[in-house]
Design a protein around this motif. Sequence first.
Motif, PDB file in Angstrom:
ATOM      1  N   PRO A  11      38.886  -8.341  13.192  1.00 37.08           N
ATOM      2  CA  PRO A  11      38.798  -6.890  13.019  1.00 37.08           C
ATOM      3  C   PRO A  11      37.339  -6.495  12.783  1.00 37.08           C
ATOM      4  N   CYS A  12      36.902  -5.423  13.463  1.00 34.92           N
ATOM      5  CA  CYS A  12      35.492  -5.044  13.341  1.00 34.92           C
ATOM      6  C   CYS A  12      35.357  -3.554  13.047  1.00 34.92           C
ATOM      7  N   TYR A  13      34.719  -3.250  11.953  1.00 39.93           N
ATOM      8  CA  TYR A  13      34.450  -1.850  11.634  1.00 39.93           C
ATOM      9  C   TYR A  13      32.968  -1.703  11.324  1.00 39.93           C
ATOM     10  N   ASN A  14      32.253  -1.001  12.183  1.00 41.91           N
ATOM     11  CA  ASN A  14      30.802  -0.828  12.038  1.00 41.91           C
ATOM     12  C   ASN A  14      30.077  -2.148  11.822  1.00 41.91           C
ATOM     13  N   ALA A  40      44.429 -25.136  23.461  1.00 48.64           N
ATOM     14  CA  ALA A  40      44.618 -25.095  24.911  1.00 48.64           C
ATOM     15  C   ALA A  40      43.471 -24.353  25.602  1.00 48.64           C
ATOM     16  N   GLY A  41      43.316 -24.625  26.886  1.00 48.74           N
ATOM     17  CA  GLY A  41      42.240 -23.999  27.655  1.00 48.74           C
ATOM     18  C   GLY A  41      42.378 -22.492  27.766  1.00 48.74           C
ATOM     19  N   ASP A  42      43.626 -22.004  27.718  1.00 51.16           N
ATOM     20  CA  ASP A  42      43.802 -20.553  27.842  1.00 51.16           C
ATOM     21  C   ASP A  42      43.894 -19.862  26.477  1.00 51.16           C
ATOM     22  N   SER A  43      43.211 -20.413  25.506  1.00 51.82           N
ATOM     23  CA  SER A  43      43.079 -19.722  24.217  1.00 51.82           C
ATOM     24  C   SER A  43      42.086 -18.581  24.383  1.00 51.82           C
ATOM     25  N   ARG A  44      42.074 -17.657  23.450  1.00 55.63           N
ATOM     26  CA  ARG A  44      41.200 -16.488  23.588  1.00 55.63           C
ATOM     27  C   ARG A  44      40.628 -16.042  22.237  1.00 55.63           C
ATOM     28  N   ILE A  45      39.568 -15.226  22.335  1.00 54.24           N
ATOM     29  CA  ILE A  45      38.987 -14.610  21.137  1.00 54.24           C
ATOM     30  C   ILE A  45      39.162 -13.100  21.285  1.00 54.24           C
ATOM     31  N   CYS A  46      39.760 -12.452  20.310  1.00 56.46           N
ATOM     32  CA  CYS A  46      40.036 -11.017  20.439  1.00 56.46           C
ATOM     33  C   CYS A  46      39.313 -10.216  19.357  1.00 56.46           C
ATOM     34  N   PHE A  47      38.429  -9.336  19.774  1.00 51.63           N
ATOM     35  CA  PHE A  47      37.754  -8.439  18.831  1.00 51.63           C
ATOM     36  C   PHE A  47      38.487  -7.096  18.818  1.00 51.63           C
ATOM     37  N   VAL A  48      38.845  -6.638  17.633  1.00 55.25           N
ATOM     38  CA  VAL A  48      39.508  -5.334  17.524  1.00 55.25           C
ATOM     39  C   VAL A  48      38.525  -4.347  16.911  1.00 55.25           C
ATOM     40  N   ASN A  49      38.194  -3.319  17.666  1.00 52.17           N
ATOM     41  CA  ASN A  49      37.298  -2.301  17.123  1.00 52.17           C
ATOM     42  C   ASN A  49      38.122  -1.256  16.378  1.00 52.17           C
ATOM     43  N   GLN A  82      43.816  -3.870   7.594  1.00 48.80           N
ATOM     44  CA  GLN A  82      45.125  -4.491   7.806  1.00 48.80           C
ATOM     45  C   GLN A  82      45.744  -4.063   9.136  1.00 48.80           C
ATOM     46  N   SER A  83      45.616  -2.801   9.477  1.00 47.26           N
ATOM     47  CA  SER A  83      46.183  -2.316  10.738  1.00 47.26           C
ATOM     48  C   SER A  83      45.411  -2.855  11.934  1.00 47.26           C
ATOM     49  N   ALA A  84      44.104  -3.026  11.766  1.00 45.17           N
ATOM     50  CA  ALA A  84      43.301  -3.575  12.865  1.00 45.17           C
ATOM     51  C   ALA A  84      43.753  -5.008  13.155  1.00 45.17           C
ATOM     52  N   ILE A  85      43.987  -5.774  12.106  1.00 43.78           N
ATOM     53  CA  ILE A  85      44.478  -7.146  12.285  1.00 43.78           C
ATOM     54  C   ILE A  85      45.821  -7.122  13.017  1.00 43.78           C
ATOM     55  N   MET A  86      46.717  -6.249  12.543  1.00 44.03           N
ATOM     56  CA  MET A  86      48.052  -6.177  13.151  1.00 44.03           C
ATOM     57  C   MET A  86      47.986  -5.786  14.621  1.00 44.03           C
ATOM     58  N   ALA A  87      47.062  -4.891  14.956  1.00 43.63           N
ATOM     59  CA  ALA A  87      46.916  -4.463  16.350  1.00 43.63           C
ATOM     60  C   ALA A  87      46.573  -5.657  17.229  1.00 43.63           C
ATOM     61  N   GLY A  88      45.587  -6.437  16.809  1.00 45.34           N
ATOM     62  CA  GLY A  88      45.175  -7.613  17.582  1.00 45.34           C
ATOM     63  C   GLY A  88      46.306  -8.619  17.718  1.00 45.34           C
TER      64      GLY A  88
END
Length: 319
Positions: A11-14, A40-49, A82-88
């Motif tokens: 989660p990223c805020y400013n 696994a190779g198809d793992s990912r990194i997700c940034f939530v703005n 908390q909501s940003a985490i849940m969104a991701g």
Amino acid sequence: MNPARLLLVIPCYNEEAILYTTYAKLNTYYNAIKQQGLIAGDSRICFVNDGSRDKTWNIIEELCSRDPDVIGVALSRNFGHQSAIMAGLEQHMDHFDCFITIDADLQDDLNAITGMIEKHREGAMVVYGVRSDRSSDTWFKRSTAEGFYVLMQKMGVPVIFNHADFRLMDRRVLQELGNFKEINLFLRGVVPLIGFRNEKVFYNRLERQAGETKYPISKMLLFAWNGITSFSTFPMRLVLYFGFFNFLIAMGIVAYILFSFLFGYTVPGWTSTMLPLTFFSGSNMMALGLIGEYIGKIYEEVKGRPRYIIEKTVNEQIL
Ligand code: UDP
Ligand code: MG
């Protein structure tokens, strides 16, 4: 056993001041564990703005265009940590086997991730990251935070001491988490409620490398208050105790008034009228305020507002 498909949610805020550094460190680590065959190779990194007002989203978009393993999610406004985490998490529930949430400032040691994945492999469904050393925090932050965990536990909220939102969850746990429909979602309290086999990994909490905390004292207090009132009816019981105490005092005063009246010492006067009046109307107000707090919560939940609204996502099509 095949390595698990992992999604890292940040989660990223400013966070413009630190995002490039965070990405660089995260990416190095991520590639290393991928090469080791831990994930696994198809793992990912997700940034939530989370509705940042600075260049956070531009940076996320740039990272996405450079690296197909990065997913970007932008919320339509600031919905809170908390909501940003849940969104991701919820957006990608069906595409991954396990999920790790970590703050953008990397105060939580990345190296603990290996331990988390190993414990998941051994069958743990939730792995809590626990801060074993907080010496990098200021005295104030440390004592208020630790005091908070103790207070929560005393009030019967099942929080894990010194565990924040750095944790691994299996997909199954996440599915169950989706059934907790409350809007005031306090993950530290809800995740232990879900159950399943869980483990802990310990790490030293580091200093924030750049930018400043998004939890100033006012937000911290609000967060703590939310956590308590979402989980514990202890404050209401306090009102009951207080009411009982008041009743005892009232009985004493009544006895005094009766005594004065019967023995004709004095006509009940100004003090004995005004004192209980002000005292009890005051305590009534306090009790009403507290009850109002809970009614307010019910109101929030009954409205069933969405926890977040996604405005757009990037690199989603590759999943
Ligand atoms: N955060 C967020 N939305 C908010 C506040 C914070 O997504 O409204 C994120 C923030 O970008 C960071 C994490 O939540 O990744 C934790 O915030 P921070 O590090 O400022 O908290 P602290 O470590 O000081 O308690
Ligand atoms: Mg932090």
